[in-house]
Design a protein around this motif. Structure first.
Motif, PDB file in Angstrom:
ATOM      1  N   GLU A  29       0.850  -1.192   0.000  1.00 43.30           N
ATOM      2  CA  GLU A  29       0.000   0.000   0.000  1.00 43.30           C
ATOM      3  C   GLU A  29       0.882   1.236   0.000  1.00 43.30           C
ATOM      4  OE1 GLU A  29      -0.922   0.503   4.702  1.00 43.30           O
ATOM      5  OE2 GLU A  29      -1.872  -1.191   3.700  1.00 43.30           O
ATOM      6  N   GLN A  30       0.267   2.393  -0.175  1.00 42.95           N
ATOM      7  CA  GLN A  30       1.055   3.627  -0.152  1.00 42.95           C
ATOM      8  C   GLN A  30       1.720   3.773   1.213  1.00 42.95           C
ATOM      9  OE1 GLN A  30      -1.459   6.903  -1.296  1.00 42.95           O
ATOM     10  NE2 GLN A  30      -1.140   6.490  -3.463  1.00 42.95           N
ATOM     11  N   MET A  31       2.990   4.142   1.181  1.00 42.31           N
ATOM     12  CA  MET A  31       3.775   4.182   2.416  1.00 42.31           C
ATOM     13  C   MET A  31       4.552   5.480   2.597  1.00 42.31           C
ATOM     14  SD  MET A  31       3.131   1.505   4.171  1.00 42.31           S
ATOM     15  CE  MET A  31       4.388   1.674   5.417  1.00 42.31           C
ATOM     16  N   GLN A  32       3.995   6.604   2.189  1.00 42.79           N
ATOM     17  CA  GLN A  32       4.638   7.884   2.477  1.00 42.79           C
ATOM     18  C   GLN A  32       4.261   8.268   3.913  1.00 42.79           C
ATOM     19  OE1 GLN A  32       3.561  10.589  -0.699  1.00 42.79           O
ATOM     20  NE2 GLN A  32       5.562  10.299  -1.649  1.00 42.79           N
ATOM     21  N   THR A  33       4.952   7.653   4.861  1.00 41.25           N
ATOM     22  CA  THR A  33       4.661   7.834   6.277  1.00 41.25           C
ATOM     23  C   THR A  33       5.811   8.561   6.964  1.00 41.25           C
ATOM     24  OG1 THR A  33       5.694   5.738   6.900  1.00 41.25           O
ATOM     25  CG2 THR A  33       3.348   5.667   6.309  1.00 41.25           C
ATOM     26  N   ARG A  34       5.575   8.967   8.188  1.00 40.35           N
ATOM     27  CA  ARG A  34       6.634   9.624   8.956  1.00 40.35           C
ATOM     28  C   ARG A  34       7.804   8.683   9.209  1.00 40.35           C
ATOM     29  NH1 ARG A  34       2.196  11.809  12.817  1.00 40.35           N
ATOM     30  NH2 ARG A  34       1.645  13.742  11.754  1.00 40.35           N
ATOM     31  N   GLY A  35       7.504   7.407   9.447  1.00 39.20           N
ATOM     32  CA  GLY A  35       8.561   6.433   9.683  1.00 39.20           C
ATOM     33  C   GLY A  35       9.462   6.273   8.476  1.00 39.20           C
ATOM     34  N   VAL A  36       8.871   6.199   7.293  1.00 38.60           N
ATOM     35  CA  VAL A  36       9.655   6.081   6.065  1.00 38.60           C
ATOM     36  C   VAL A  36      10.453   7.362   5.845  1.00 38.60           C
ATOM     37  CG1 VAL A  36       9.497   5.900   3.547  1.00 38.60           C
ATOM     38  CG2 VAL A  36       8.152   4.367   4.996  1.00 38.60           C
ATOM     39  N   ALA A  37       9.824   8.503   6.055  1.00 36.88           N
ATOM     40  CA  ALA A  37      10.531   9.781   5.886  1.00 36.88           C
ATOM     41  C   ALA A  37      11.733   9.865   6.829  1.00 36.88           C
ATOM     42  CB  ALA A  37       9.576  10.946   6.123  1.00 36.88           C
ATOM     43  N   LEU A  38      11.563   9.433   8.076  1.00 39.19           N
ATOM     44  CA  LEU A  38      12.662   9.466   9.044  1.00 39.19           C
ATOM     45  C   LEU A  38      13.777   8.502   8.642  1.00 39.19           C
ATOM     46  CD1 LEU A  38      13.832  10.505  11.676  1.00 39.19           C
ATOM     47  CD2 LEU A  38      12.527   8.743  12.872  1.00 39.19           C
ATOM     48  N   ALA A  39      13.410   7.317   8.177  1.00 39.65           N
ATOM     49  CA  ALA A  39      14.422   6.346   7.741  1.00 39.65           C
ATOM     50  C   ALA A  39      15.226   6.910   6.572  1.00 39.65           C
ATOM     51  CB  ALA A  39      13.754   5.030   7.354  1.00 39.65           C
ATOM     52  N   LEU A  40      14.544   7.513   5.610  1.00 41.29           N
ATOM     53  CA  LEU A  40      15.235   8.113   4.467  1.00 41.29           C
ATOM     54  C   LEU A  40      16.127   9.270   4.917  1.00 41.29           C
ATOM     55  CD1 LEU A  40      12.305   8.048   1.904  1.00 41.29           C
ATOM     56  CD2 LEU A  40      14.324   6.564   1.912  1.00 41.29           C
ATOM     57  N   TRP A  41      15.631  10.066   5.845  1.00 39.21           N
ATOM     58  CA  TRP A  41      16.410  11.195   6.374  1.00 39.21           C
ATOM     59  C   TRP A  41      17.685  10.689   7.059  1.00 39.21           C
ATOM     60  CZ3 TRP A  41      16.446  16.301   5.857  1.00 39.21           C
ATOM     61  CH2 TRP A  41      17.137  17.072   6.789  1.00 39.21           C
TER      62      TRP A  41
END
Length: 94
Positions: A29-41
């Motif tokens: 499913e769509q996963m533009q979440t805060r957790g993903v954003a933090l991991a990428l950061w």
């Protein structure tokens, strides 16, 4: 407790970030979440922005198959960059 050794701390950060991205890639499913954003950061200092942006863009795709392909391709690219830079060991078949 956090490690005072920067290499151990970096390895732990990279491992946790990759775990988050791996789960996002397999979520379906769509996963533009805060957790993903933090991991990428967290990975930005060890991985080129192009791969991180590709993962983020794919995570928000409306098309299921395209999202899955994009997430897996970007994840594999991120892992390849980290291995090339010596941040995670290359696993050889035994």
């Amino acid at each position: 407790m956090t490690s005072i050794k920067s290499d151990a701390r970096a390895a732990g950060t990279i491992t946790r970030a990759l775990n988050v991205l791996r789960e996002a890639a397999s979520a379906g499913e769509q996963m533009q979440t805060r957790g993903v954003a933090l991991a990428l950061w967290d990975l930005r200092q060890w991985c080129p922005d192009d791969w991180l942006v590709a993962f983020w863009d794919a995570a928000g795709s409306d098309h299921d198959i395209g999202r899955s392909q994009g997430l897996h391709a970007a994840y594999n690219g991120i892992v390849r960059q980290l291995r090339t830079n010596g941040r995670i060991p290359i696993k050889h078949p035994t």
